[in-house]
Design a protein around this motif. Structure first.
Motif, PDB file in Angstrom:
ATOM      1  N   CYS A 178       0.838  -1.201   0.000  1.00 35.58           N
ATOM      2  CA  CYS A 178       0.000   0.000   0.000  1.00 35.58           C
ATOM      3  C   CYS A 178       0.869   1.246   0.000  1.00 35.58           C
ATOM      4  O   CYS A 178       1.881   1.296   0.695  1.00 35.58           O
ATOM      5  CB  CYS A 178      -0.930   0.011   1.216  1.00 35.58           C
ATOM      6  SG  CYS A 178      -2.083   1.395   1.154  1.00 35.58           S
ATOM      7  N   LYS A 198      -0.267   4.137   0.970  1.00 32.19           N
ATOM      8  CA  LYS A 198      -0.828   5.072   1.941  1.00 32.19           C
ATOM      9  C   LYS A 198      -0.348   4.761   3.352  1.00 32.19           C
ATOM     10  O   LYS A 198       0.204   3.691   3.619  1.00 32.19           O
ATOM     11  CB  LYS A 198      -2.356   4.992   1.905  1.00 32.19           C
ATOM     12  CG  LYS A 198      -2.995   5.592   0.655  1.00 32.19           C
ATOM     13  CD  LYS A 198      -3.302   7.046   0.877  1.00 32.19           C
ATOM     14  CE  LYS A 198      -4.154   7.692  -0.187  1.00 32.19           C
ATOM     15  NZ  LYS A 198      -5.554   7.379  -0.118  1.00 32.19           N
ATOM     16  N   CYS A 225      -2.438   5.419   6.451  1.00 32.14           N
ATOM     17  CA  CYS A 225      -3.545   5.712   7.365  1.00 32.14           C
ATOM     18  C   CYS A 225      -3.119   5.339   8.800  1.00 32.14           C
ATOM     19  O   CYS A 225      -2.539   4.273   9.015  1.00 32.14           O
ATOM     20  CB  CYS A 225      -4.773   4.918   6.947  1.00 32.14           C
ATOM     21  SG  CYS A 225      -5.204   5.218   5.211  1.00 32.14           S
ATOM     22  N   CYS A 229      -4.131   1.717  10.354  1.00 36.44           N
ATOM     23  CA  CYS A 229      -4.137   0.500   9.544  1.00 36.44           C
ATOM     24  C   CYS A 229      -2.846  -0.292   9.677  1.00 36.44           C
ATOM     25  O   CYS A 229      -1.745   0.255   9.526  1.00 36.44           O
ATOM     26  CB  CYS A 229      -4.364   0.867   8.083  1.00 36.44           C
ATOM     27  SG  CYS A 229      -4.307  -0.583   6.999  1.00 36.44           S
ATOM     28  N   ILE A 258      -1.503  -2.460   7.690  1.00 37.07           N
ATOM     29  CA  ILE A 258      -0.651  -2.652   6.501  1.00 37.07           C
ATOM     30  C   ILE A 258      -0.237  -1.316   5.888  1.00 37.07           C
ATOM     31  O   ILE A 258       0.143  -1.244   4.722  1.00 37.07           O
ATOM     32  CB  ILE A 258      -1.310  -3.582   5.451  1.00 37.07           C
ATOM     33  CG1 ILE A 258      -2.608  -3.006   4.908  1.00 37.07           C
ATOM     34  CG2 ILE A 258      -1.537  -4.961   6.043  1.00 37.07           C
ATOM     35  CD1 ILE A 258      -3.131  -3.763   3.670  1.00 37.07           C
TER      36      ILE A 258
HETATM   37  S1  SF4 Z   1      -6.593   1.706   5.137  1.00 40.83           S
HETATM   38 FE1  SF4 Z   1      -4.606   0.592   5.017  1.00 40.83          FE
HETATM   39  S2  SF4 Z   1      -4.728  -0.491   3.065  1.00 40.83           S
HETATM   40 FE2  SF4 Z   1      -6.274   1.112   2.990  1.00 40.83          FE
HETATM   41  S3  SF4 Z   1      -5.263   2.888   2.048  1.00 40.83           S
HETATM   42 FE3  SF4 Z   1      -5.033   3.129   4.282  1.00 40.83          FE
HETATM   43  S4  SF4 Z   1      -3.057   2.209   4.738  1.00 40.83           S
HETATM   44 FE4  SF4 Z   1      -3.634   1.449   2.719  1.00 40.83          FE
END
Ligand code: SF4
Length: 379
Positions: A76, A78, A80, A83, A85
């Protein structure tokens, strides 16, 4: 939640009358939604779940729609804050399924008569990934002459990518807003993960022709009952076809998990909040598809069945390779990590039968809401 959910805030609200009006289909005001989400007495909660179940039986029936989930990759871009991962967690075994592995899982779904798939992965926008997923969609559509419905959950993409994947065979897309309140959203994400972009993505998906789903996390740090009532209103304002939401479960290798290690650890409360949101969403949105998510099962062994009894009608069993599941942990203690697809199918059928419901095999299982919207558009 930093705001106590006290029934005293609603001295004039009568639960019996409120639920009778909700079942009859009266629009629910913000205060009514907040009142229902504030219930805590076990008898009141049972009355709420019963009312939502009644609406579910009337409008979507008691046959559970299945979507076999294939977790294609945990890579990923991102970060967040909640999260497991997220890009910044270096303690994750990153994987990407091969085309052969994806196809084997999709064939499993067809053999099990699941009717519909979800392809889920971390968010990636590189050209190789976009092409790979396009090919995967085309290949899956060759199974049984296109018999499998396909939902995507692949994050924010460009309008062009959404269009390409739609043309390649996907027809539903789940993009959770996580919180519809821009201030709370900003607390859960780094500054470059913009709420406005998320919202625009949901609009682009509808324009591309998808049945659109969204959802939120429930029981987050900072979250108030008014935030949750606002989330249910947000779903309605977006006229979505499906909802996938679940309780926030802490992952201790995340910034949010480290800042608030205790929030989310009261499993009974998190489960109750998750069930209340399902019930109130069913009462307010009526004929949409609502998932009883794995996060509920992580909080109680019968969590998913309780989700169905509170108004949900979709379950998403994992059909990907067991070898990869330990990598794909958005939150900790995710259930079913060692169950193979066949064991899971048998357990699921038994669990659904135990509450007097049955499985809708070999169906795409679109929501009645989508069918009604399509009919209106054609009229
Ligand atoms: S929630 Fe997790 S998997 Fe989804 S975009 Fe955010 S960091 Fe990536």
């Amino acid at each position: 939640m930093d705001q106590p959910m006290r029934k005293e805030r609603f001295p004039d609200m009568n639960l019996k009358d409120t639920l009778a009006r909700a079942v009859a289909g009266e629009p629910l005001a913000h205060e009514t939604l907040a009142f229902l989400l504030s219930l805590e007495d076990p008898r009141d909660l049972q009355a709420l779940y019963r009312a939502a179940y009644q609406v579910k039986l009337q409008l979507v029936g008691n046959r559970v729609r299945l979507r076999g989930i294939i977790e294609v990759s945990d890579i990923c871009r991102k970060n967040c804050y909640y999260c497991g991962i997220r890009r910044g967690n270096s303690n994750v075994d990153r994987f990407e399924m091969s085309m052969d592995e994806i196809m084997a899982a999709a064939r499993h779904a067809a053999e099990f008569h699941y009717g519909s798939l979800v392809l889920q992965a971390g968010e990636r926008t590189d050209a190789r990934w976009i092409d790979f997923m396009t090919d995967a969609l085309r290949n899956i559509k060759t199974i049984g002459n296109g018999k499998l419905g396909i939902t995507l959950s692949l994050g924010e993409q460009t309008a062009e990518t959404y269009r390409r994947w739609f043309e390649a065979g996907a027809h539903r897309y789940l993009l959770r807003i996580e919180s519809s309140d821009p201030e709370l959203y900003a607390k859960l994400h780094p500054a470059d993960h913009r709420y406005a972009v998320r919202l625009q993505s949901l609009r682009l998906l509808r324009e591309a022709g998808y049945q659109v789903g969204t959802g939120v996390m429930v029981g987050l740090p900072y979250q108030t009952v008014d935030n949750l009532a606002g989330d249910v209103e947000f779903f309605k304002s977006l006229d979505v076809d499906m909802i996938g939401m679940g309780p926030y479960i802490v992952h201790h290798r995340t910034p949010l998990g480290q800042q608030f290690p205790e929030i989310g650890s009261d499993t009974a409360r998190q489960l109750e909040l998750g069930l209340k949101m399902i019930a109130v969403t069913r009462l307010h949105l009526r004929n949409v598809n609502i998932a009883s998510t794995t996060a509920l099962q992580a909080l109680a062994p019968d969590g998913r069945e309780r989700g169905l009894l509170a108004g949900a009608n979709v379950i998403m069993p994992n059909i990907g390779d067991v070898a990869y599941r330990k990598g794909y942990q958005l939150y900790e203690n995710k259930p079913g990590l060692d169950e193979n697809a066949e064991t899971q199918r048998r357990n699921l059928e038994r669990a659904i039968g135990s509450i007097g419901e049955s499985v809708a095999y070999d169906e795409w299982g679109d929501s009645p809401h989508f069918a009604a919207r399509k009919k209106n558009a054609e009229a």
